[in-house]
Design a protein around this motif. Structure first.
Motif, PDB file in Angstrom:
ATOM      1  N   VAL A   8       0.853  -1.185   0.000  1.00 48.53           N
ATOM      2  CA  VAL A   8       0.000   0.000   0.000  1.00 48.53           C
ATOM      3  C   VAL A   8       0.890   1.237   0.000  1.00 48.53           C
ATOM      4  CG1 VAL A   8      -1.730   1.273   1.322  1.00 48.53           C
ATOM      5  CG2 VAL A   8      -1.854  -1.226   1.214  1.00 48.53           C
ATOM      6  N   THR A   9       0.587   2.193  -0.872  1.00 49.23           N
ATOM      7  CA  THR A   9       1.367   3.427  -0.926  1.00 49.23           C
ATOM      8  C   THR A   9       0.571   4.581  -0.325  1.00 49.23           C
ATOM      9  OG1 THR A   9       0.572   3.971  -3.146  1.00 49.23           O
ATOM     10  CG2 THR A   9       2.619   2.707  -2.993  1.00 49.23           C
ATOM     11  N   GLY A  10       1.310   5.591   0.133  1.00 55.33           N
ATOM     12  CA  GLY A  10       0.701   6.797   0.653  1.00 55.33           C
ATOM     13  C   GLY A  10       0.660   6.882   2.170  1.00 55.33           C
ATOM     14  N   MET A  11       0.984   5.811   2.858  1.00 56.95           N
ATOM     15  CA  MET A  11       0.961   5.829   4.322  1.00 56.95           C
ATOM     16  C   MET A  11       2.221   6.513   4.846  1.00 56.95           C
ATOM     17  SD  MET A  11      -0.463   2.011   5.282  1.00 56.95           S
ATOM     18  CE  MET A  11       0.968   1.185   4.581  1.00 56.95           C
ATOM     19  N   THR A  12       2.033   7.441   5.797  1.00 58.87           N
ATOM     20  CA  THR A  12       3.178   8.187   6.321  1.00 58.87           C
ATOM     21  C   THR A  12       3.248   8.222   7.842  1.00 58.87           C
ATOM     22  OG1 THR A  12       1.921  10.248   6.234  1.00 58.87           O
ATOM     23  CG2 THR A  12       3.264   9.694   4.293  1.00 58.87           C
ATOM     24  N   CYS A  13       2.218   7.719   8.529  1.00 58.85           N
ATOM     25  CA  CYS A  13       2.198   7.848   9.992  1.00 58.85           C
ATOM     26  C   CYS A  13       1.336   6.770  10.630  1.00 58.85           C
ATOM     27  CB  CYS A  13       1.665   9.229  10.388  1.00 58.85           C
ATOM     28  SG  CYS A  13      -0.060   9.493   9.908  1.00 58.85           S
ATOM     29  N   GLY A  14       1.287   6.788  11.936  1.00 58.19           N
ATOM     30  CA  GLY A  14       0.496   5.816  12.683  1.00 58.19           C
ATOM     31  C   GLY A  14      -0.991   5.915  12.385  1.00 58.19           C
ATOM     32  N   HIS A  15      -1.480   7.130  12.149  1.00 62.03           N
ATOM     33  CA  HIS A  15      -2.898   7.289  11.794  1.00 62.03           C
ATOM     34  C   HIS A  15      -3.191   6.560  10.487  1.00 62.03           C
ATOM     35  CE1 HIS A  15      -6.845   9.057  11.270  1.00 62.03           C
ATOM     36  NE2 HIS A  15      -6.473   9.415  10.050  1.00 62.03           N
ATOM     37  N   CYS A  16      -2.276   6.648   9.526  1.00 60.44           N
ATOM     38  CA  CYS A  16      -2.428   5.950   8.244  1.00 60.44           C
ATOM     39  C   CYS A  16      -2.544   4.444   8.473  1.00 60.44           C
ATOM     40  CB  CYS A  16      -1.229   6.219   7.342  1.00 60.44           C
ATOM     41  SG  CYS A  16      -0.918   7.944   6.952  1.00 60.44           S
ATOM     42  N   VAL A  17      -1.653   3.932   9.310  1.00 60.28           N
ATOM     43  CA  VAL A  17      -1.642   2.503   9.629  1.00 60.28           C
ATOM     44  C   VAL A  17      -2.985   2.099  10.235  1.00 60.28           C
ATOM     45  CG1 VAL A  17      -0.604   0.754  11.144  1.00 60.28           C
ATOM     46  CG2 VAL A  17       0.858   2.356   9.879  1.00 60.28           C
ATOM     47  N   ASN A  18      -3.472   2.894  11.181  1.00 58.70           N
ATOM     48  CA  ASN A  18      -4.741   2.577  11.832  1.00 58.70           C
ATOM     49  C   ASN A  18      -5.900   2.614  10.849  1.00 58.70           C
ATOM     50  OD1 ASN A  18      -3.485   2.274  14.304  1.00 58.70           O
ATOM     51  ND2 ASN A  18      -3.912   4.366  14.958  1.00 58.70           N
ATOM     52  N   SER A  19      -5.907   3.572   9.936  1.00 63.74           N
ATOM     53  CA  SER A  19      -6.979   3.680   8.948  1.00 63.74           C
ATOM     54  C   SER A  19      -7.023   2.459   8.038  1.00 63.74           C
ATOM     55  CB  SER A  19      -6.805   4.940   8.101  1.00 63.74           C
ATOM     56  OG  SER A  19      -6.962   6.092   8.883  1.00 63.74           O
ATOM     57  N   VAL A  20      -5.863   2.086   7.524  1.00 63.33           N
ATOM     58  CA  VAL A  20      -5.795   0.921   6.630  1.00 63.33           C
ATOM     59  C   VAL A  20      -6.180  -0.346   7.394  1.00 63.33           C
ATOM     60  CG1 VAL A  20      -4.234  -0.533   5.271  1.00 63.33           C
ATOM     61  CG2 VAL A  20      -4.145   1.955   5.041  1.00 63.33           C
ATOM     62  N   SER A  21      -5.641  -0.520   8.593  1.00 62.90           N
ATOM     63  CA  SER A  21      -5.954  -1.707   9.399  1.00 62.90           C
ATOM     64  C   SER A  21      -7.441  -1.807   9.681  1.00 62.90           C
ATOM     65  CB  SER A  21      -5.190  -1.673  10.731  1.00 62.90           C
ATOM     66  OG  SER A  21      -3.813  -1.769  10.520  1.00 62.90           O
ATOM     67  N   SER A  22      -8.039  -0.694  10.046  1.00 59.55           N
ATOM     68  CA  SER A  22      -9.459  -0.668  10.377  1.00 59.55           C
ATOM     69  C   SER A  22     -10.329  -1.036   9.181  1.00 59.55           C
ATOM     70  CB  SER A  22      -9.836   0.719  10.893  1.00 59.55           C
ATOM     71  OG  SER A  22     -11.204   0.796  11.156  1.00 59.55           O
TER      72      SER A  22
END
Length: 69
Positions: A8-22
């Protein structure tokens, strides 16, 4: 159980990780989602192989892009 790794591209922070995981966790049959922010690797464990379109839609909903393998 099936384990599949996506990029997955575009993730830059922990919030990104949480959004994708969710979003991916919301797909029926998903049991675990592990995201490696540095590499963009998302490893998904599910009861059966997932429909790639469902994974792509979940990543899109989170605001990121699934890279074709």
């Amino acid at each position: 159980m099936t384990t599949t790794t996506y990029r997955v591209t575009g993730m830059t922070c922990g919030h990104c990780v949480n959004s994708v995981s969710s979003e991916i966790s919301g797909i029926d049959g998903v049991r675990d989602v592990t995201v490696d922010l540095g590499s963009g690797q998302v490893t998904v464990t599910s009861e059966a192989p997932l429909d790639p379109a469902a994974v792509r839609a979940a990543v899109d909903e989170a605001g990121y892009e699934l890279v074709d393998a």
